[in-house]
Design a protein around this motif. Structure first.
Motif, short mmCIF file in Angstrom:
data_model
loop_
_atom_site.label_atom_id
_atom_site.label_comp_id
_atom_site.label_asym_id
_atom_site.label_seq_id
_atom_site.Cartn_x
_atom_site.Cartn_y
_atom_site.Cartn_z
N ARG A 160 14.90 39.66 48.42
CA ARG A 160 15.69 40.73 49.38
C ARG A 160 16.88 40.36 49.96
NH1 ARG A 160 13.41 45.64 50.30
NH2 ARG A 160 11.34 45.91 49.80
N ILE A 161 17.90 40.88 49.71
CA ILE A 161 19.44 40.36 49.95
C ILE A 161 19.90 41.17 51.24
CG2 ILE A 161 21.73 40.07 49.21
CD1 ILE A 161 20.31 39.54 46.35
N ALA A 162 20.46 40.95 51.88
CA ALA A 162 21.06 41.76 53.13
C ALA A 162 22.55 40.96 53.29
CB ALA A 162 20.28 41.50 54.32
N ILE A 163 23.52 41.92 53.67
CA ILE A 163 24.88 41.41 53.98
C ILE A 163 24.97 41.64 55.56
CG2 ILE A 163 27.47 41.88 53.71
CD1 ILE A 163 26.70 42.86 50.87
N VAL A 164 25.52 40.67 56.26
CA VAL A 164 25.60 40.61 57.57
C VAL A 164 27.08 40.57 57.86
CG1 VAL A 164 25.00 39.66 59.68
CG2 VAL A 164 23.28 39.51 57.91
N THR A 165 27.66 41.40 58.71
CA THR A 165 29.05 41.49 59.17
C THR A 165 29.53 41.86 60.45
OG1 THR A 165 31.44 41.85 58.37
CG2 THR A 165 29.61 43.76 57.76
N ASN A 166 30.59 41.36 61.05
CA ASN A 166 30.66 41.96 62.46
C ASN A 166 32.10 42.90 62.43
OD1 ASN A 166 32.52 39.84 61.93
ND2 ASN A 166 32.26 38.99 63.95
N GLY A 167 32.53 43.22 61.05
CA GLY A 167 33.93 43.93 61.21
C GLY A 167 33.67 45.40 61.38
N GLN A 168 34.63 46.36 61.14
CA GLN A 168 34.63 47.58 61.42
C GLN A 168 33.89 48.08 60.11
OE1 GLN A 168 36.04 49.63 63.82
NE2 GLN A 168 36.11 47.78 64.84
N ALA A 169 33.08 49.22 60.43
CA ALA A 169 32.21 49.75 59.34
C ALA A 169 33.09 50.33 58.18
CB ALA A 169 31.21 50.76 59.90
N ASP A 170 34.09 51.04 58.35
CA ASP A 170 34.72 51.70 57.36
C ASP A 170 35.36 50.50 56.51
OD1 ASP A 170 36.63 50.97 59.22
OD2 ASP A 170 37.81 52.44 58.72
N ASN A 171 35.95 49.43 56.97
CA ASN A 171 36.68 48.44 56.30
C ASN A 171 35.62 47.46 55.56
OD1 ASN A 171 38.00 45.36 56.73
ND2 ASN A 171 39.39 47.12 56.18
N GLN A 172 34.41 47.26 56.29
CA GLN A 172 33.54 46.19 55.51
C GLN A 172 32.75 46.85 54.46
OE1 GLN A 172 35.08 43.83 56.86
NE2 GLN A 172 33.78 42.71 57.64
N LEU A 173 32.24 48.18 54.73
CA LEU A 173 31.64 48.81 53.60
C LEU A 173 32.72 49.24 52.44
CD1 LEU A 173 29.76 51.69 55.80
CD2 LEU A 173 28.70 49.91 53.95
N GLY A 174 34.03 49.42 52.60
CA GLY A 174 34.98 49.60 51.54
C GLY A 174 34.88 48.31 50.83
N LYS A 175 34.92 47.30 51.31
CA LYS A 175 34.90 45.81 50.76
C LYS A 175 33.74 45.57 49.88
CE LYS A 175 37.45 43.43 54.37
NZ LYS A 175 37.18 42.28 55.63
N ILE A 176 32.52 46.06 50.36
CA ILE A 176 31.23 46.07 49.69
C ILE A 176 31.39 46.91 48.52
CG2 ILE A 176 28.91 46.50 49.99
CD1 ILE A 176 29.08 45.65 52.96
N ARG A 177 31.69 48.10 48.55
CA ARG A 177 31.80 49.06 47.34
C ARG A 177 32.84 48.79 46.54
NH1 ARG A 177 31.36 53.34 51.83
NH2 ARG A 177 29.00 53.87 51.87
N ARG A 178 34.01 48.14 47.23
CA ARG A 178 35.04 47.93 46.05
C ARG A 178 34.74 46.70 45.24
NH1 ARG A 178 38.22 45.20 43.17
NH2 ARG A 178 40.67 45.32 43.30
N THR A 179 33.97 45.66 45.50
CA THR A 179 33.66 44.53 44.85
C THR A 179 32.42 44.43 44.05
OG1 THR A 179 32.28 43.48 46.86
CG2 THR A 179 34.75 42.76 46.58
N GLY A 180 31.56 45.50 44.24
CA GLY A 180 30.38 45.65 43.65
C GLY A 180 29.13 45.00 44.18
N LEU A 181 29.43 44.59 45.43
CA LEU A 181 28.22 43.94 46.08
C LEU A 181 27.31 45.12 46.68
CD1 LEU A 181 30.26 41.71 48.67
CD2 LEU A 181 28.53 40.98 46.85
N ASP A 182 27.63 46.49 46.72
CA ASP A 182 26.61 47.37 46.97
C ASP A 182 25.67 47.56 46.07
OD1 ASP A 182 28.55 48.31 45.29
OD2 ASP A 182 28.43 50.51 46.31
N GLU A 183 26.02 47.19 44.46
CA GLU A 183 25.17 47.38 43.51
C GLU A 183 24.17 46.12 43.73
OE1 GLU A 183 24.27 49.85 41.70
OE2 GLU A 183 25.90 50.94 42.86
#
Length: 135
Positions: free
Chosen positions: A105-128
């Motif tokens: 199981r994989i989890a991404i941990v971050t302390n940035g602003q949610a909108d910014n960090q979720l945008g990065k995750i989606r943009r790079t394909g990390l969400d998939e």
């Protein structure tokens, strides 16, 4: 006893190259605001690789360059733009896919602003890669 394999990964400068993205943002910001030649170096040094609070950083940017826009507005524009500039480090997506295929199981941990960090995750394909089914 069932043992669950879990891998936690930091987002900025681990999975994605935040430093490169910030440098690209800063170069564009300098051009957009017609800032002096030394502005890019100042932005990079003052950012301290993302370790300073963004509200403080954009307050300093506004003051240093005499910008009319509020620090809040500059920060909002930054958060909108940064996800478009990030890329995954080489091999990250394939590594995550391999881990998932091996039952992790994989989890991404971050302390940035949610909108910014979720945008990065989606943009790079990390969400998939993070949520795709394990084989």
């Amino acid at each position: 006893m069932i043992v669950q394999r879990l891998a936690l990964f930091d987002l900025d400068n681990t999975l994605v190259d935040r430093s490169e993205a910030f440098q690209r943002w800063a170069a564009g910001f300098c051009a957009e605001h017609d800032l002096p030649e030394d502005a890019l170096a100042w932005l990079l040094a003052t950012d301290r690789d993302g370790s300073v609070p963004r509200d403080w950083f954009f307050g300093e940017v506004r003051q240093r360059f005499g910008l009319a826009a509020s620090a809040d507005r500059l920060w909002r524009e930054y958060r909108r733009r940064m996800p478009e500039l990030v890329s995954c480090r080489t091999g990250v997506l394939s590594l995550l896919t391999t881990l998932r295929q091996r039952g992790w199981r994989i989890a991404i941990v971050t302390n940035g602003q949610a909108d910014n960090q979720l945008g990065k995750i989606r943009r790079t394909g990390l969400d998939e890669a993070r949520t795709g089914p394990a084989s």
